[in-house]
Scaffold this motif. Structure first.
Motif, PDB file in Angstrom:
ATOM      1  N   ALA B   4       0.839  -1.206   0.000  1.00  0.00           N
ATOM      2  CA  ALA B   4       0.000   0.000   0.000  1.00  0.00           C
ATOM      3  C   ALA B   4       0.870   1.251   0.000  1.00  0.00           C
ATOM      4  N   PHE B   5       1.937   1.219   0.801  1.00  0.00           N
ATOM      5  CA  PHE B   5       2.842   2.375   0.867  1.00  0.00           C
ATOM      6  C   PHE B   5       3.435   2.672  -0.514  1.00  0.00           C
ATOM      7  N   PHE B   6       3.889   1.609  -1.209  1.00  0.00           N
ATOM      8  CA  PHE B   6       4.489   1.809  -2.538  1.00  0.00           C
ATOM      9  C   PHE B   6       3.459   2.325  -3.536  1.00  0.00           C
ATOM     10  N   LEU B   7       2.230   1.841  -3.424  1.00  0.00           N
ATOM     11  CA  LEU B   7       1.191   2.307  -4.345  1.00  0.00           C
ATOM     12  C   LEU B   7       0.886   3.787  -4.110  1.00  0.00           C
ATOM     13  N   VAL B   8       0.857   4.189  -2.830  1.00  0.00           N
ATOM     14  CA  VAL B   8       0.648   5.613  -2.515  1.00  0.00           C
ATOM     15  C   VAL B   8       1.798   6.440  -3.104  1.00  0.00           C
ATOM     16  N   LEU B   9       3.024   5.881  -2.991  1.00  0.00           N
ATOM     17  CA  LEU B   9       4.207   6.555  -3.548  1.00  0.00           C
ATOM     18  C   LEU B   9       4.035   6.753  -5.057  1.00  0.00           C
ATOM     19  N   THR B  10       3.506   5.715  -5.730  1.00  0.00           N
ATOM     20  CA  THR B  10       3.268   5.789  -7.175  1.00  0.00           C
ATOM     21  C   THR B  10       2.302   6.924  -7.498  1.00  0.00           C
ATOM     22  N   ILE B  11       1.207   6.979  -6.719  1.00  0.00           N
ATOM     23  CA  ILE B  11       0.198   8.014  -6.960  1.00  0.00           C
ATOM     24  C   ILE B  11       0.802   9.398  -6.735  1.00  0.00           C
ATOM     25  N   VAL B  12       1.539   9.528  -5.620  1.00  0.00           N
ATOM     26  CA  VAL B  12       2.165  10.822  -5.308  1.00  0.00           C
ATOM     27  C   VAL B  12       3.118  11.222  -6.426  1.00  0.00           C
ATOM     28  N   GLY B  13       3.925  10.260  -6.898  1.00  0.00           N
ATOM     29  CA  GLY B  13       4.888  10.552  -7.950  1.00  0.00           C
ATOM     30  C   GLY B  13       4.212  10.972  -9.244  1.00  0.00           C
ATOM     31  N   ALA B  14       3.190  10.203  -9.650  1.00  0.00           N
ATOM     32  CA  ALA B  14       2.526  10.485 -10.923  1.00  0.00           C
ATOM     33  C   ALA B  14       1.814  11.844 -10.877  1.00  0.00           C
ATOM     34  N   LEU B  15       1.093  12.088  -9.771  1.00  0.00           N
ATOM     35  CA  LEU B  15       0.397  13.383  -9.665  1.00  0.00           C
ATOM     36  C   LEU B  15       1.410  14.514  -9.495  1.00  0.00           C
ATOM     37  N   CYS B  43       8.309  -1.305  -7.077  1.00  0.00           N
ATOM     38  CA  CYS B  43       8.399  -1.856  -5.727  1.00  0.00           C
ATOM     39  C   CYS B  43       7.073  -2.489  -5.316  1.00  0.00           C
ATOM     40  N   ALA B  44       5.955  -1.859  -5.666  1.00  0.00           N
ATOM     41  CA  ALA B  44       4.648  -2.404  -5.301  1.00  0.00           C
ATOM     42  C   ALA B  44       4.455  -3.775  -5.941  1.00  0.00           C
ATOM     43  N   ALA B  45       4.730  -3.860  -7.246  1.00  0.00           N
ATOM     44  CA  ALA B  45       4.545  -5.134  -7.950  1.00  0.00           C
ATOM     45  C   ALA B  45       5.530  -6.179  -7.427  1.00  0.00           C
ATOM     46  N   GLY B  46       6.780  -5.753  -7.206  1.00  0.00           N
ATOM     47  CA  GLY B  46       7.789  -6.679  -6.703  1.00  0.00           C
ATOM     48  C   GLY B  46       7.423  -7.198  -5.321  1.00  0.00           C
ATOM     49  N   ALA B  47       6.984  -6.277  -4.439  1.00  0.00           N
ATOM     50  CA  ALA B  47       6.614  -6.685  -3.081  1.00  0.00           C
ATOM     51  C   ALA B  47       5.418  -7.631  -3.118  1.00  0.00           C
TER      52      ALA B  47
END
Lengths: 442, 261
Positions: B4-15, B43-47
């Motif tokens: 979940a943390f990595f997915l939030v990171l993805t969203i933050v990065g993309a936005l 990282c999200a997919a790998g984790a």
């Protein structure tokens, strides 16, 4: 939910679920080196994505090309800057990824029967990727790339019988640069070459799925590994993310192909230290080492660029393209192989691979011989001679050493299988001490 | 929670990247946001893949490799090899036909290289200004074109002024008033021979390092060029401007199959 409904709707009309179930449940063997080809695939995906955007930002006319790329090279336009930077970085990484992936296939013998076709498709993609990269690198019509195009035109002209015809088709005129040169380069770069590459990638993957993946496990009757869904699907998404993260990082940290420093192409100008993108540098190096001799056959000249510019790459490409068949002829092994070799298992292959890598590195280094000579305070002419000698003798020496090392390692593997050296049997004596037992053949 | 943390990171990065592009932030900021977004995804997919703890020794049978049974051919009253060869010949005939459109694109062999130099044509610089006899000092060079042909590679020449005495000693015939001129297109691969080394009186090609001796008709000193740079014999006209005595003394640029010698 929308996804199951769409899936059901499609299955109702096309019967897709059976195929999808088969593909999702398919087993693939797992090894870190099997991901190398995926990197190449994702570089290609990135190239297409950024490339489509760039076609709308780029002016392909010879007069307007440089100015429009200058805008894209300006950090004041961050989106264009990043798009072009990622595109170019992706191109140089694409060729590198294919080469490394091909090295894995080569040294593990994955190209053997029944996978010779996929080897040849893969090799064609290496050549096409390099050519696509070269056409793209030439489009901005800057002083560096324009010089490269001029050299390629001279190489095309040197072909016996058909050289002038071939060059005139491409150039669209007698003088250089011809009126159709840039339109031809552009069409090749944005249409013919990427579409061909895309089709070959599709064929490559279809054959991979159809023939099933090779593996290191010694079970020739089964593929041993993980399911595609969800195991590999997640892994490949991770590879995709990592590829793009690496590209974004490279694009941010290091500016590639700064054409604003090169200036626009003028056919009467050239700069010192003109070196192309890395994957064509070996040809540039070969041109620098080639002899100045010009033969005449019944009055027709064979210009000196013909040997290093055409004969050498054609022979190398022929050797690599046909390697599965050459190796079969040399080893007499025509059996079908689904189990991979440990690289050191076939000394002949290791020797040929090492010699080819040596030649590639040497010729790439030779492409910067003027800078090397200046930095090391050598006479350029002496350096060229050293490179020539290394070119002739080096592969034999390197190949021989690689052969010996591989043969030695293979012998040790065989020996350790018979006498496992990491297993020591200790026998407790009646007095309470220990004695090492003599190793017995396994 | 890690995924979940990595997915939030993805969203933050993309936005974040979207915002950076929208406000016109420098590329570095946009790039960092993109790195965060894609690294978060990786990282999200790998984790998630690691967290699956899925078995890695699942088995799928392999089919044996080998040829399939041949299907019968239509009976045409000819043998099987002849049948195959005829099909190949038919395809080959289309291949020959295919050469027609290909060759139609090409021009007649034999490149017509027009340099623009004739006897009496004035030398001009990039800006079409004629070259007066006092234009260059000893040791300097200038790119020149035939008057009316500025910008054409085939006509481009490098004009060099050297000590007239050195030229006389060397027996240089094409010189005028200490000036010599040579085609700027290298006889090796067509690069412009753009660099002059005054101390050794040599022209140097930056592409493949061919060197040419300016005092002796640009003869080859070293490098892969097979022959000297063609010389442009010079003269000075009545108004004091440099002119050509004729075309280059040899064909310009690299040789090709259709250039007989």
């Amino acid at each position: 939910m929308i996804v199951p409904r769409v899936v059901r709707w499609l299955d109702d009309r096309l019967g897709t679920n059976a195929g999808a179930r088969y593909l999702l449940a398919k087993i693939y063997p797992d090894h870190w080196s099997f991901y190398l080809g995926e990197f190449a695939l994702y570089f290609f995906v990135t190239l297409v994505g950024t490339g489509i955007w760039l076609t709308f930002a780029f002016d392909p006319s010879p007069q307007g090309a440089y100015a429009s790329v200058l805008t894209l090279a300006d950090r004041a336009h961050p989106i264009g800057y990043m798009m072009r930077q990622i595109h170019h970085w992706s191109a140089v990484c694409f060729v590198a990824a294919i080469l490394v992936h091909m090295g894995r296939i080569f040294f593990t013998g994955a190209f053997r029967r029944p996978r010779e076709i996929n080897w040849m498709i893969g090799f064609s993609m290496l050549a096409l990727a390099s050519f696509t990269g070269f056409t793209g690198y030439s489009l901005p019509n800057d002083l560096l790339s324009g010089t490269g195009i001029r050299i390629s035109q001279s190489i095309a002209l040197s072909i016996p019988f058909v050289g002038t015809w071939a060059a005139s088709i491409f150039n669209g005129g007698d003088s250089y640069p011809g009126p159709l040169l840039f339109p031809h380069l552009y069409t090749l770069h944005v249409y013919y070459l990427p579409v061909t590459l895309g089709a070959l990638i599709g064929l490559h993957l279809t054959l991979l799925i159809y023939q099933k993946h090779t593996q290191f496990e010694r079970d020739p009757k089964h593929v041993v590994g993980r399911r595609f869904w969800p195991d590999y699907a997640l892994r490949t998404i991770a590879v995709f993310g990592a590829t793009l993260a690496a590209l974004a990082l490279l694009a941010t940290l290091i500016e590639i192909n700064p054409i604003e420093n090169f200036g626009p192409y003028q056919p009467w100008l050239a700069a010192n230290g003109s070196v192309p993108d890395w994957y064509t540098a070996f040809l540039e190096g070969a041109l620098r080492l080639g002899p100045a001799t010009e033969f005449h056959i019944f009055g027709h000249p064979i210009p000196p660029v013909f040997w290093p510019g055409l004969v050498l790459p054609t022979l190398t490409m022929g050797l690599l393209l046909l390697w599965p068949f050459i190796e079969k002829r040399l080893t007499g092994d025509g059996a079908a192989h689904d189990v991979l070799d440990v690289p050191t298992q076939v000394p002949l292959r290791v020797a040929v691979g090492a010699a080819l890598i040596f030649e590639g590195i040497l010729l790439t280094l030779a492409a910067a011989d003027d800078q090397t000579a200046m930095t090391l305070h050598l006479r350029l002419e002496s350096l060229v001679w050293w490179y020539r000698i290394l070119f002739a003798v080096g592969p034999l020496v390197v190949g021989w050493i690689a052969w010996r090392v591989a043969a030695e390692m293979r012998a040790r593997i065989v020996e350790s299988a018979v006498y496992p050296s990491d297993v020591t049997t200790l026998v407790r004596t009646e007095e309470g001490g220990f004695e090492e037992e003599e190793p017995q053949p396994a | 929670m890690r995924i979940a943390f990595f997915l939030v990171l993805t969203i933050v990065g993309a936005l974040g990247a979207t915002a950076a592009a929208a406000v016109g932030a420098p590329p570095a900021l946009l790039g960092v946001a993109l790195v965060v977004a894609f690294l978060g995804l990786a990282c999200a997919a790998g984790a998630a893949a690691v967290a699956l703890h899925a078995p890695d020794d699942l088995r799928e049978p392999r089919e044996p490799h080998g040829p399939t049974a041949p299907t019968p051919l239509p009976d045409d009253g000819i043998s099987r090899p002849a049948f195959g060869r005829l099909w190949l010949a038919a395809l080959g005939a289309f291949g020959v036909l295919g050469l027609v459109p290909l060759i139609s694109l090409a021009r007649k062999p034999g490149r017509r290289v027009i340099t623009g130099w004739r006897s009496g044509v004035r030398l001009v610089d990039e800006n079409n200004r004629p070259i007066a006899r006092d234009r260059l000092v000893d040791g300097s060079i200038e790119t020149v074109f035939p008057q009316g042909g500025v910008g054409l590679a085939e006509g481009s020449a490098v004009l060099i002024r050297v000590d007239a005495e050195l030229l006389r000693v060397a027996g240089e015939g094409g010189a005028a008033d200490g000036y010599v001129a040579f085609s700027k297109i290298c006889t090796h691969a067509g690069c412009p021979v753009a660099i002059y080394r005054h101390a050794s009186h040599e022209l140097y090609c930056p592409c493949h390092q061919s060197r040419f001796d300016v005092l002796h008709g640009a003869r080859n000193i070293s490098g892969p060029a097979p022959r000297p740079l063609p010389q442009l014999a010079l003269d000075v006209d009545a108004q004091g401007y440099l002119v050509a005595r004729g075309d280059f003394g040899a064909p310009v640029g690299p040789d090709d199959w259709d250039r007989f010698s």
